[in-house]
Motif scaffolding. Sequence first.
Motif, mmCIF file in Angstrom:
data_model
loop_
_atom_site.group_PDB
_atom_site.id
_atom_site.type_symbol
_atom_site.label_atom_id
_atom_site.label_comp_id
_atom_site.label_asym_id
_atom_site.label_seq_id
_atom_site.Cartn_x
_atom_site.Cartn_y
_atom_site.Cartn_z
ATOM 1 N N SER A 1 9.947 15.030 55.408
ATOM 2 C CA SER A 1 9.392 13.865 54.732
ATOM 3 C C SER A 1 8.167 14.245 53.896
ATOM 4 C CB SER A 1 9.021 12.810 55.772
ATOM 5 O OG SER A 1 8.351 11.730 55.183
ATOM 6 N N ASN A 2 7.320 15.098 54.443
ATOM 7 C CA ASN A 2 6.128 15.508 53.722
ATOM 8 C C ASN A 2 6.466 16.366 52.508
ATOM 9 O OD1 ASN A 2 4.464 14.128 55.464
ATOM 10 N ND2 ASN A 2 4.042 15.923 56.744
ATOM 11 N N GLN A 3 7.495 17.188 52.615
ATOM 12 C CA GLN A 3 7.882 18.030 51.476
ATOM 13 C C GLN A 3 8.494 17.211 50.354
ATOM 14 O OE1 GLN A 3 10.398 21.230 52.618
ATOM 15 N NE2 GLN A 3 8.700 22.524 53.284
ATOM 16 N N VAL B 1 11.860 15.659 65.602
ATOM 17 C CA VAL B 1 10.939 14.749 64.908
ATOM 18 C C VAL B 1 9.940 15.550 64.075
ATOM 19 C CG1 VAL B 1 9.061 13.095 65.289
ATOM 20 C CG2 VAL B 1 11.212 12.846 66.530
ATOM 21 N N ASP B 2 9.463 16.672 64.616
ATOM 22 C CA ASP B 2 8.546 17.513 63.869
ATOM 23 C C ASP B 2 9.203 18.033 62.589
ATOM 24 O OD1 ASP B 2 6.088 19.073 63.523
ATOM 25 O OD2 ASP B 2 7.378 20.806 63.962
ATOM 26 N N SER B 3 10.454 18.458 62.697
ATOM 27 C CA SER B 3 11.171 18.916 61.499
ATOM 28 C C SER B 3 11.380 17.772 60.512
ATOM 29 C CB SER B 3 12.519 19.512 61.893
ATOM 30 O OG SER B 3 12.348 20.692 62.612
ATOM 31 N N VAL C 1 16.858 17.438 50.010
ATOM 32 C CA VAL C 1 15.668 18.191 50.405
ATOM 33 C C VAL C 1 15.573 19.432 49.525
ATOM 34 C CG1 VAL C 1 14.566 19.426 52.292
ATOM 35 C CG2 VAL C 1 15.794 17.320 52.754
ATOM 36 N N PRO C 2 14.391 19.656 48.924
ATOM 37 C CA PRO C 2 14.284 20.741 47.956
ATOM 38 C C PRO C 2 14.386 22.142 48.559
ATOM 39 C CG PRO C 2 12.155 19.701 48.286
ATOM 40 C CD PRO C 2 13.157 18.891 49.038
ATOM 41 N N GLY C 3 13.934 22.371 49.767
ATOM 42 C CA GLY C 3 13.930 23.718 50.337
ATOM 43 C C GLY C 3 15.017 23.909 51.374
#
Length: 122
Positions: A117-119, A110-112, A44-46
Amino acid sequence: AAAAAAAAREQQQRRQFMPNPSPQMHVIATLIFMGGALYLGLNVPGVDTVFSFLGATACLGTSFVFPILMYLTVIDRKLKRESEAVRFRCKLGCWCLLIVLVAIGILSVVDSAIKISNQSKG
């Protein structure tokens, strides 16, 4: 002799409520959590996204699950003299609260995960 028998029964009830996990299960659970954290950290990039995901999962246990389980252990000893119906109502309320709070915690995890996934896609 009667006191020893009562103490043995209480010990048996405690074991049924919260059995001790085997060392193999402890190692497996630890490796799964550490492997998941390592995977997130590498892919994960961030770092803020990783911290939000790990914070959501840790918050679920420390804020919701552990206090209710500890309360159930304590209340079982306190309500020993009460009727079975009173103990059942108390435990049922705790378990219902636990289910609702775990559902809320799972939604935050799940929100996280969706944010992660979107990032990674964008």
